[in-house]
Write a protein that holds these residues in place. Sequence first.
Motif, PDB file in Angstrom:
ATOM      1  N   VAL A  69      36.869  26.240   1.181  1.00 54.96           N
ATOM      2  CA  VAL A  69      36.850  27.680   1.456  1.00 54.96           C
ATOM      3  C   VAL A  69      35.966  28.445   0.473  1.00 54.96           C
ATOM      4  O   VAL A  69      35.498  29.533   0.789  1.00 54.96           O
ATOM      5  N   ASP A  70      35.725  27.867  -0.711  1.00 55.06           N
ATOM      6  CA  ASP A  70      34.858  28.554  -1.685  1.00 55.06           C
ATOM      7  C   ASP A  70      33.381  28.442  -1.328  1.00 55.06           C
ATOM      8  O   ASP A  70      32.546  29.141  -1.894  1.00 55.06           O
ATOM      9  N   GLY A  71      33.028  27.561  -0.396  1.00 53.33           N
ATOM     10  CA  GLY A  71      31.645  27.421   0.051  1.00 53.33           C
ATOM     11  C   GLY A  71      30.760  26.613  -0.882  1.00 53.33           C
ATOM     12  O   GLY A  71      29.570  26.458  -0.628  1.00 53.33           O
ATOM     13  N   ARG A  72      31.313  26.066  -1.974  1.00 53.32           N
ATOM     14  CA  ARG A  72      30.500  25.323  -2.941  1.00 53.32           C
ATOM     15  C   ARG A  72      30.343  23.862  -2.525  1.00 53.32           C
ATOM     16  O   ARG A  72      31.328  23.175  -2.257  1.00 53.32           O
ATOM     17  N   THR A  73      29.112  23.418  -2.517  1.00 46.06           N
ATOM     18  CA  THR A  73      28.805  22.010  -2.251  1.00 46.06           C
ATOM     19  C   THR A  73      29.104  21.211  -3.515  1.00 46.06           C
ATOM     20  O   THR A  73      29.469  21.773  -4.554  1.00 46.06           O
TER      21      THR A  73
ATOM     22  N   SER B 112      49.867  26.479 -14.567  1.00 45.17           N
ATOM     23  CA  SER B 112      49.575  27.710 -13.827  1.00 45.17           C
ATOM     24  C   SER B 112      48.444  27.546 -12.809  1.00 45.17           C
ATOM     25  O   SER B 112      48.109  28.499 -12.116  1.00 45.17           O
ATOM     26  N   TYR B 113      47.875  26.345 -12.702  1.00 44.23           N
ATOM     27  CA  TYR B 113      46.790  26.113 -11.751  1.00 44.23           C
ATOM     28  C   TYR B 113      47.330  26.140 -10.321  1.00 44.23           C
ATOM     29  O   TYR B 113      48.372  25.555 -10.027  1.00 44.23           O
ATOM     30  N   ARG B 114      46.631  26.815  -9.461  1.00 48.79           N
ATOM     31  CA  ARG B 114      46.981  26.847  -8.038  1.00 48.79           C
ATOM     32  C   ARG B 114      45.750  26.448  -7.240  1.00 48.79           C
ATOM     33  O   ARG B 114      44.698  27.071  -7.373  1.00 48.79           O
ATOM     34  N   PRO B 115      45.868  25.397  -6.417  1.00 49.82           N
ATOM     35  CA  PRO B 115      44.711  24.985  -5.611  1.00 49.82           C
ATOM     36  C   PRO B 115      44.343  26.052  -4.591  1.00 49.82           C
ATOM     37  O   PRO B 115      45.180  26.854  -4.180  1.00 49.82           O
TER      38      PRO B 115
ATOM     39  N   ILE C 237      39.983  20.898   4.882  1.00 54.00           N
ATOM     40  CA  ILE C 237      39.014  20.455   3.882  1.00 54.00           C
ATOM     41  C   ILE C 237      39.267  21.205   2.582  1.00 54.00           C
ATOM     42  O   ILE C 237      39.024  22.414   2.507  1.00 54.00           O
ATOM     43  N   PRO C 238      39.761  20.513   1.540  1.00 57.58           N
ATOM     44  CA  PRO C 238      39.967  21.184   0.256  1.00 57.58           C
ATOM     45  C   PRO C 238      38.632  21.431  -0.445  1.00 57.58           C
ATOM     46  O   PRO C 238      37.612  20.838  -0.093  1.00 57.58           O
TER      47      PRO C 238
ATOM     48  N   ASP D 150      39.272  20.929  -6.073  1.00 60.54           N
ATOM     49  CA  ASP D 150      40.610  20.409  -5.773  1.00 60.54           C
ATOM     50  C   ASP D 150      40.569  18.926  -5.432  1.00 60.54           C
ATOM     51  O   ASP D 150      41.475  18.175  -5.797  1.00 60.54           O
ATOM     52  N   ARG D 151      39.532  18.472  -4.744  1.00 56.75           N
ATOM     53  CA  ARG D 151      39.392  17.035  -4.458  1.00 56.75           C
ATOM     54  C   ARG D 151      39.215  16.252  -5.752  1.00 56.75           C
ATOM     55  O   ARG D 151      39.741  15.145  -5.892  1.00 56.75           O
TER      56      ARG D 151
END
Length: 183
Positions: free
Chosen positions: A74-78, A101-104, A124-125, A129-130
């Motif tokens: 969702v962030d659009g980063r390759t 405190s991390y949230r995927p 698709i994470p 996150d992957r």
Amino acid sequence: MSLGSAEHQTPGEPGRKAGGGGEAKPEALRDEARPARRGIESSGRDDLLAQALASANMAMAWKRVKANRGSAGVDGRTIAETAAYLRTHWPRIREALLTGSYRPEPVRRVQIPKSGGGMRELGIPTVTDRLIQQALLQVLQPRIDPTFSEHSYLWLPTGTTCARRRAQCTALRPGRLPGGGRC
């Protein structure tokens, strides 16, 4: 056998003389597990997380994520863009993981066609996150199933059809494939 000296119990007169020394605690009013106490961390959790976030493990995890060549989340980063992003943001992400405190990020939903017709939804994470999932998997999987044999090709996710048939061959009759073929 004579029961002449046996005493009979009468209602309201239990045979025990001791006052309430049984196993069950009278003050226990519920049968639910107690919640974990805040502020007391087990060293096991911290040790596993430290192993997962160790630089050697993270390097291996990054290598696997790159080799899988997945799409952006969702962030659009390759993958290449995530590498540049992590150079500056990894210390903050690592600290968030260590403090809990991390949230995927949410997964990106994509519909792909099924072979028999229709559509299947795929999540698709993000690449970050992957990477974290892969690092955790590499530490946890050997502990979850330490008895898994490297010769169990029939159940390995990476086992090829040829390797599976070869494993069947050697298990049944060395040198012969099921159905009469050669290995």
